[in-house]
Each structure stands twice: as structure tokens, then as C-alpha cells.
Design an enzyme around this catalytic site. Structure first.
Site, PDB file in Angstrom:
ATOM      1  N   GLY A   1       0.852  -1.190   0.000  1.00  0.00           N
ATOM      2  CA  GLY A   1       0.000   0.000   0.000  1.00  0.00           C
ATOM      3  C   GLY A   1       0.877   1.225   0.000  1.00  0.00           C
ATOM      4  O   GLY A   1       2.070   1.137   0.309  1.00  0.00           O
TER       5      GLY A   1
ATOM      6  N   CYS B   1       5.295  -6.147   1.690  1.00  0.00           N
ATOM      7  CA  CYS B   1       5.681  -4.735   1.674  1.00  0.00           C
ATOM      8  C   CYS B   1       4.966  -3.961   2.787  1.00  0.00           C
ATOM      9  O   CYS B   1       5.210  -4.207   3.960  1.00  0.00           O
ATOM     10  CB  CYS B   1       5.430  -4.155   0.278  1.00  0.00           C
ATOM     11  SG  CYS B   1       6.312  -2.612   0.010  1.00  0.00           S
ATOM     12  N   TYR B   2       4.052  -3.059   2.464  1.00  0.00           N
ATOM     13  CA  TYR B   2       3.329  -2.342   3.521  1.00  0.00           C
ATOM     14  C   TYR B   2       2.670  -3.345   4.471  1.00  0.00           C
ATOM     15  O   TYR B   2       2.651  -3.150   5.687  1.00  0.00           O
ATOM     16  CB  TYR B   2       2.262  -1.429   2.907  1.00  0.00           C
ATOM     17  CG  TYR B   2       1.424  -0.691   3.935  1.00  0.00           C
ATOM     18  CD1 TYR B   2       1.922   0.442   4.583  1.00  0.00           C
ATOM     19  CD2 TYR B   2       0.143  -1.141   4.275  1.00  0.00           C
ATOM     20  CE1 TYR B   2       1.167   1.109   5.538  1.00  0.00           C
ATOM     21  CE2 TYR B   2      -0.617  -0.480   5.229  1.00  0.00           C
ATOM     22  CZ  TYR B   2      -0.096   0.648   5.856  1.00  0.00           C
ATOM     23  OH  TYR B   2      -0.843   1.311   6.801  1.00  0.00           O
TER      24      TYR B   2
ATOM     25  N   HIS C   1       8.119  -7.814  -3.361  1.00  0.00           N
ATOM     26  CA  HIS C   1       6.843  -8.196  -3.980  1.00  0.00           C
ATOM     27  C   HIS C   1       6.982  -9.557  -4.679  1.00  0.00           C
ATOM     28  O   HIS C   1       7.481  -9.617  -5.801  1.00  0.00           O
ATOM     29  CB  HIS C   1       6.415  -7.130  -4.997  1.00  0.00           C
ATOM     30  CG  HIS C   1       5.963  -5.867  -4.339  1.00  0.00           C
ATOM     31  ND1 HIS C   1       4.665  -5.644  -3.961  1.00  0.00           N
ATOM     32  CD2 HIS C   1       6.657  -4.774  -3.957  1.00  0.00           C
ATOM     33  CE1 HIS C   1       4.567  -4.470  -3.379  1.00  0.00           C
ATOM     34  NE2 HIS C   1       5.766  -3.908  -3.365  1.00  0.00           N
TER      35      HIS C   1
ATOM     36  N   GLU D   1       4.725 -11.209  -6.041  1.00  0.00           N
ATOM     37  CA  GLU D   1       3.741 -11.357  -7.121  1.00  0.00           C
ATOM     38  C   GLU D   1       4.235 -10.858  -8.473  1.00  0.00           C
ATOM     39  O   GLU D   1       3.654 -11.176  -9.499  1.00  0.00           O
ATOM     40  CB  GLU D   1       2.426 -10.649  -6.742  1.00  0.00           C
ATOM     41  CG  GLU D   1       2.472  -9.118  -6.703  1.00  0.00           C
ATOM     42  CD  GLU D   1       3.027  -8.548  -5.388  1.00  0.00           C
ATOM     43  OE1 GLU D   1       3.713  -9.283  -4.649  1.00  0.00           O
ATOM     44  OE2 GLU D   1       2.794  -7.356  -5.120  1.00  0.00           O
TER      45      GLU D   1
ATOM     46  N   SER E   1     -17.840  -7.293 -30.141  1.00  0.00           N
ATOM     47  CA  SER E   1     -16.945  -6.865 -31.222  1.00  0.00           C
ATOM     48  C   SER E   1     -16.355  -8.070 -31.942  1.00  0.00           C
ATOM     49  O   SER E   1     -15.795  -7.936 -33.012  1.00  0.00           O
ATOM     50  CB  SER E   1     -15.808  -6.037 -30.631  1.00  0.00           C
ATOM     51  OG  SER E   1     -14.966  -6.876 -29.867  1.00  0.00           O
TER      52      SER E   1
ATOM     53  N   GLY F   1     -13.933  -9.648 -30.516  1.00  0.00           N
ATOM     54  CA  GLY F   1     -12.640  -9.809 -29.850  1.00  0.00           C
ATOM     55  C   GLY F   1     -12.782 -10.789 -28.684  1.00  0.00           C
ATOM     56  O   GLY F   1     -13.899 -11.181 -28.333  1.00  0.00           O
ATOM     57  N   VAL F   2     -11.647 -11.146 -28.098  1.00  0.00           N
ATOM     58  CA  VAL F   2     -11.660 -12.163 -27.039  1.00  0.00           C
ATOM     59  C   VAL F   2     -12.549 -11.739 -25.867  1.00  0.00           C
ATOM     60  O   VAL F   2     -13.399 -12.509 -25.406  1.00  0.00           O
ATOM     61  CB  VAL F   2     -10.221 -12.416 -26.513  1.00  0.00           C
ATOM     62  CG1 VAL F   2     -10.234 -13.443 -25.399  1.00  0.00           C
ATOM     63  CG2 VAL F   2      -9.323 -12.851 -27.640  1.00  0.00           C
ATOM     64  N   ASP F   3     -12.376 -10.491 -25.404  1.00  0.00           N
ATOM     65  CA  ASP F   3     -13.036 -10.104 -24.156  1.00  0.00           C
ATOM     66  C   ASP F   3     -14.560 -10.061 -24.298  1.00  0.00           C
ATOM     67  O   ASP F   3     -15.282 -10.624 -23.473  1.00  0.00           O
ATOM     68  CB  ASP F   3     -12.526  -8.738 -23.678  1.00  0.00           C
ATOM     69  CG  ASP F   3     -11.017  -8.719 -23.569  1.00  0.00           C
ATOM     70  OD1 ASP F   3     -10.427  -9.815 -23.504  1.00  0.00           O
ATOM     71  OD2 ASP F   3     -10.430  -7.628 -23.565  1.00  0.00           O
ATOM     72  N   SER F   4     -15.039  -9.382 -25.330  1.00  0.00           N
ATOM     73  CA  SER F   4     -16.504  -9.301 -25.437  1.00  0.00           C
ATOM     74  C   SER F   4     -17.087 -10.668 -25.781  1.00  0.00           C
ATOM     75  O   SER F   4     -18.205 -10.994 -25.375  1.00  0.00           O
ATOM     76  CB  SER F   4     -16.941  -8.224 -26.437  1.00  0.00           C
ATOM     77  OG  SER F   4     -16.573  -8.557 -27.740  1.00  0.00           O
ATOM     78  N   SER F   5     -16.338 -11.510 -26.490  1.00  0.00           N
ATOM     79  CA  SER F   5     -16.846 -12.849 -26.807  1.00  0.00           C
ATOM     80  C   SER F   5     -16.971 -13.696 -25.547  1.00  0.00           C
ATOM     81  O   SER F   5     -17.954 -14.404 -25.355  1.00  0.00           O
ATOM     82  CB  SER F   5     -15.915 -13.565 -27.792  1.00  0.00           C
ATOM     83  OG  SER F   5     -15.888 -12.866 -29.005  1.00  0.00           O
TER      84      SER F   5
ATOM     85  N   LYS G   1      -5.831 -10.980 -19.118  1.00  0.00           N
ATOM     86  CA  LYS G   1      -6.115 -11.493 -20.460  1.00  0.00           C
ATOM     87  C   LYS G   1      -6.007 -13.023 -20.564  1.00  0.00           C
ATOM     88  O   LYS G   1      -6.893 -13.677 -21.110  1.00  0.00           O
ATOM     89  CB  LYS G   1      -5.135 -10.855 -21.453  1.00  0.00           C
ATOM     90  CG  LYS G   1      -5.502 -11.070 -22.893  1.00  0.00           C
ATOM     91  CD  LYS G   1      -6.582 -10.099 -23.275  1.00  0.00           C
ATOM     92  CE  LYS G   1      -6.938 -10.118 -24.722  1.00  0.00           C
ATOM     93  NZ  LYS G   1      -7.853  -9.004 -25.022  1.00  0.00           N
TER      94      LYS G   1
END
Ligand code: XMP
Length: 513
Positions: free
Chosen positions: A55, A82-83, A172, A174, A226, A228-232, A369
Site C-alpha cells: 500500500g 511490503c506495507y 513483492h 507477485e 466486437s 474480440g476475445v473479451d466481449s466474446s 487477459k
């Protein structure tokens, strides 16, 4: 079926969703909760472990986010990052101070030495690189804790109290720059919290569907698809959740690649949803007629898209929810503040003004993604849709330099198809993140048979990138480039020269416009 749950307690750090993603990658279900979540609620979740995120605050700042000390009495292992590590130290009797010297303040890649007897670091090499980003320093370790990692500048990089299962790291784990980050999180989850890895993307799908049903009830949902991957993937998820209550509007602006509109239609017509394909090629091309300036093209296409979408939406009557395929990187980018506008990316799922809806539904908002792709596979979407490379909202209009005409678009479609086909046949598709053809506005003299030609130069573009913010051009083998070139000049009329774009981003961008 309920799963083991890890809780990520959010103290406002910039990598919090990345931590969640790393935990999911380990096959463990997790939820990100605000640091203000009452301890009773945390107890009710019966977590196997809790991660305190980083943070921006300093623990000694009275306004900084604090934690209810009851959390330490839950009997659950805790990892502070971290924080989160400083907070843990601060609350359990240690002392945190601003680093006195620049050398104790650490940013970036840092060679770190681990005590591999500590459960958190078991099985790791004794020395490797971690990613640090902290201005505060743990001056005194809390009673009961041991020091378990150090760097040249800082003796207190990690602490542990194995008896209580409390661990803290200043770095970190991650982020990818921490070489052993995944192994450290794996140790925390599996060796310390007793995770069994009982969670998959298929489970995410089930949970997401249940939540969407609870939220939407009998409401009507509209989604701009559209292709595309995301909207599909968002469409497929909503289709599973609410079936006929969902209407997907796919505006085919005539700027798609070869066969793309039909592929999208074929994939979605088999779902139990209302799918509307609006063929608006003429409308878009007449708007684009005579327009050559890239930003003007983008704006026109974006506006026209919204207009067509609104018209279709109005025909549907009352809509309760507008669904969007927003994914986590979009959320971060839209919060990016005053970053200079290099290109006004138009999001084809952008918000129309005159669709009257109650709320927005964004079921992919917390996913990255590659997780969206996994979810798409779990939903049974065809691989060509799921593994599709990013394709810009304005489509081929920004790959057809200068004025956009149907003739030029058809040439470009054919050329682009050949390039992608040869790359696929050479088995190189996976080695590049985006590859496509660009029809330049340059014409040059050539010779074909016995005659002179004066035709277009076609450019090939292929890049390798992890985030699309920077990119390197792909080293495609000469023999593959040669095959592509021979096919292009033989099979596509009006192309007599082929160029390969060998510029990285920056200074170039990936698209030409
Ligand atoms: P550039 O050309 O800015 O592209 O290096 C970076 C990535 O963004 C995609 N791109 C767009 N995507 N609408 C979109 O949805 C747009 O207007 C747009 N412009 C570029 C590009 O394909 C690449 O993946």
C-alpha cells in the site's frame, strides 16, 4: 461445491489484483477484500490464509490504513507483503521507521539472501533477485519473529513467526521480477496454509454464472459484441447465465479481417441468446470516404459504432443492464490519469448515451487477459476466438493508410489472410503476439511478365510484447518471409512490393495509424 479460500486484504497497493491472479494460478480460490472488512466477516469466510497487500501508506501515519488486531487471533496464517509486512511488524510489537539513508530505501531488482530453513523459502536457491519498492524500514523485528532474508542494504527483508504462521516480506513476490515469487507464494499456500489446489477456471465459471443470475434476475441484458476475445467471453458467460434475456449486438463495420464477421456469427448463433448482426459496411465506408487523417478515422468509427448500436438498442425497448467485456488491464489503463494520448483508442464497447439502462455488468473486470482466455475455453468457445490476437476497434481502417475504400480493404484482407496463413503453417503463430499486414499508401514501379506495373507496397508487421506498451519486431526466418512475399505478389492483384517493418515500439507504434 465450496473451495478452500485465501483472502487478500487490500491496503491500496498497485499490485493487489496481480496477487489475486498469482494465487488463482496456484489453483487456489481467493477473494480481494478491503482492509476495512470486519474480522467477523473474515472469520465467516473460513480462510486458509490471509495475505496483506502492499500500500502507499506509512504505518506511523495516523491516516494510513490499519488492520483490526483481532485478525491476528483468527488462528490463520498471514503473509504480509511490503506495507503489509510493515503493518504486521508494527502491530505485533516491532518498530517501523522511514529509511534513514537512501541505501536502506530499496527500489527495483535487489539481490536477496534467503534462510531456506524457513518454510516460506524452503526449496529455494539461497540467493536470488527480488523486486523491492519500499521507503520504510523494519528497524526492530517483533518479539517471537526471526529474520529470514536480507539484502546488502537491508538486514530485515523478511521475517517469520513459524509457530503462529505469520510471515512478512519487504519485496513483492507477485511481480515477475522476483525470480522465486511463484515458489514463495506456493510455499505459503501449500506448505503453510495447507492448500490442496481444489480450484480451476471451470470453478470460476460456475461461481460467475451463479452471481450473474443472482444479480440480473429476470432483467434484460444488452452486450456490444466486437468479436474480440473479451466481449466474446463476456457474451458466452452471460449466455450461460441468463440465456434469452441476453441480446448481443454485433456491428459488422466492414473493417473486419477475411471471414471474421461470419466466424463470429457462426460461433454465437449456436448459443441460446438473441444475436443480432448489423451489416453496416456501407454506412461506415461512406462516412470514411475522403478521410485520411488517422485520428479522424478513429473518431468517426467510434461515433458511428455507438450510433448504430443505439439504433438497434432502441428497437429492443427497455434494457436493464448493459454488459461490457472490460478486463482488469482496461481498469488500470483508464485510471492512468494524465498519460499523454498517443492514439485515442476507441473501445467498441464504449458507453452509448441514449441507451436507458439501470446498471453496467462487467463480469471479467477482475481477470487478466490469459485468464479470460482460459475462461473462454472452459465455456467451450472455439480456439480461434479464444486465442485471437488483439484487433483494434477501428479494424482495418487504421491498417489501410490514407483513404479507406472497399477495393483497398479487399486487397488488404486477402494479403493479411495470406500472411497469417503462412505464419500458421510455419508454426510461428505462438512466437509472436500480433502480426498483420498494412496496405501502405505508397505505389512504386515494378515489372511483371514483360509489362511495367505501378502498384501498392504492402508492409508486414509482427511484434513480440508482453504488455503492448513496448514491443520488439519479430525475427521471422527469411525463408518464411520469402514464401509470404512470393504468394502476395502472385495472388493479390495490385501488390508489387512487400516490405517488412523492423521498428520496435517505441519509437514506432504497433499499428501504423
Ligand atoms: P499501438 O499501435 O498504440 O497499439 O502500439 C497497441 C495495441 O493496441 C491496439 N490498438 C487498439 N485497440 N482500439 C482498440 O481496441 C484502438 O483504437 C486501437 N489502436 C491500437 C493495437 O492493435 C495493439 O494491440
Amino acid at each position: 461445491m465450496s473451495h478452500q479460500t485465501a483472502v487478500i486484504l487490500d491496503f491500496g497497493g498497485q499490485y493487489n489484483q496481480l496477487i489475486a491472479r498469482r494465487v488463482r494460478e496456484q489453483g487456489v480460490y481467493c477473494e480481494v477484500k478491503p482492509y476495512t472488512t470486519p474480522v467477523a466477516d473474515l472469520r465467516a469466510m473460513d480462510p486458509i490464509g490471509i495475505i496483506f497487500t502492499g500500500g502507499p501508506g506509512s504505518v506511523y501515519d495516523p491516516a494510513a490504513p490499519q488492520v483490526d488486531p483481532e485478525v491476528f487471533r483468527l488462528g490463520v496464517p498471514i503473509l504480509g507483503i511490503c506495507y503489509g509486512c510493515q503493518l504486521l511488524a508494527h502491530h505485533l510489537g516491532g518498530r517501523v521507521t522511514p529509511a534513514q539513508s537512501d541505501s536502506a530505501r530499496e527500489y527495483g531488482k535487489t539481490e536477496t539472501f534467503f534462510d531456506t530453513d524457513c518454510k516460506l523459502f524452503r526449496g529455494l536457491p539461497p540467493q536470488s533477485v527480488t523486486w523491492m519498492s519500499h521507503g520504510d524500514y523494519m528497524e526492530k523485528v517483533p518479539p517471537g519473529f526471526c529474520l529470514t532474508a536480507h539484502s546488502a542494504a537491508c538486514p530485515n527483508v523478511a521475517i517469520s513467526d513459524e509457530a503462529r504462521g505469520f510471515y512478512g516480506v519487504q519485496f513483492h513476490p507477485e511481480v515477475n521480477h522476483t525470480a522465486q515469487g511463484a515458489a514463495i507464494l506456493h510455499n505459503f499456500l501449500y506448505e503453510i496454509c495447507g492448500a490442496t489446489g481444489d480450484w480451476t477456471m471451470g470453478d470460476y465459471k460456475e461461481t460467475a454464472i451463479r452471481r450473474l443470475r443472482e444479480k440480473i434476475g429476470t432483467g434484460k441484458v444488452l452486450l456490444a459484441l466486437s468479436g474480440g476475445v473479451d466481449s466474446s467471453v463476456a457474451a458466452a458467460l452471460l449466455a450461460e447465465a441468463v440465456g434469452q434475456q441476453l441480446t448481443c449486438v454485433f456491428v459488422d463495420h466492414g473493417l473486419m479481417r477475411l471471414h471474421e464477421g461470419d466466424e463470429v456469427e457462426a460461433a454465437f448463433s449456436k448459443w441460446n441468446i438473441r444475436f443480432l448482426r448489423v451489416n453496416a459496411e456501407e454506412r461506415f465506408l461512406s462516412k470514411l470516404s475522403g478521410v485520411t487523417e488517422p485520428e479522424a478515422k478513429r473518431k468517426l468509427i467510434g461515433q458511428e459504432f455507438i450510433r448504430v448500436f443505439e439504433q438497434e438498442a432502441r428497437k429492443l425497448g427497455q434494457v436493464d443492464y448493459l454488459a461490457q467485456g472490460t478486463i482488469y488491464p482496461d481498469v488500470i489503463e483508464s485510471g492512468a490519469g494524465d498519460a499523454a494520448v498517443i492514439k485515442s483508442h476507441h473501445n467498441v464497447g464504449g458507453l452509448p448515451d441514449c441507451v436507458d439502462f439501470r446498471e453496467i455488468v462487467e463480469p471479467l473486470r477482475m481477470l487478466f487477459k490469459d485468464e479470460v482466455r482460459q475462461l473462454g475455453r472452459a465455456l467451450g468457445l472455439p480456439e480461434y476466438l479464444v486465442s485471437r490476437q488483439p484487433f483494434p476497434g477501428p479494424g482495418l481502417a487504421i491498417r489501410c493508410i490514407g483513404e479507406v475504400t472497399k477495393e483497398k480493404l479487399d486487397l488488404l484482407r486477402q494479403a493479411d489472410f495470406i500472411f497469417r496463413d503462412e505464419i500458421a503453417q510455419a508454426g510461428l503463430g505462438e512466437s509472436m503476439n500480433q502480426h498483420f499486414a498494412v496496405l501502405t499508401n505508397l505505389r512504386s514501379v515494378g515489372v511483371m511478365g514483360d509489362g511495367r506495373t505501378y502498384d501498392y507496397a504492402l508492409a508486414l508487421r509482427s511484434v513480440t510484447t508482453s504488455d503492448f506498451m513496448t514491443a520488439d519486431w519479430t525475427r521471422i526466418p527469411y525463408e518464411v518471409l520469402d514464401r509470404v512475399s512470393v504468394r502476395l505478389v502472385n495472388e493479390v492483384p495490385h501488390i508489387n512490393r512487400v516490405l517488412y517493418d523492423i521498428t520496435s515500439k517505441p519509437p514506432a507504434t504497433i499499428e501504423w495509424e
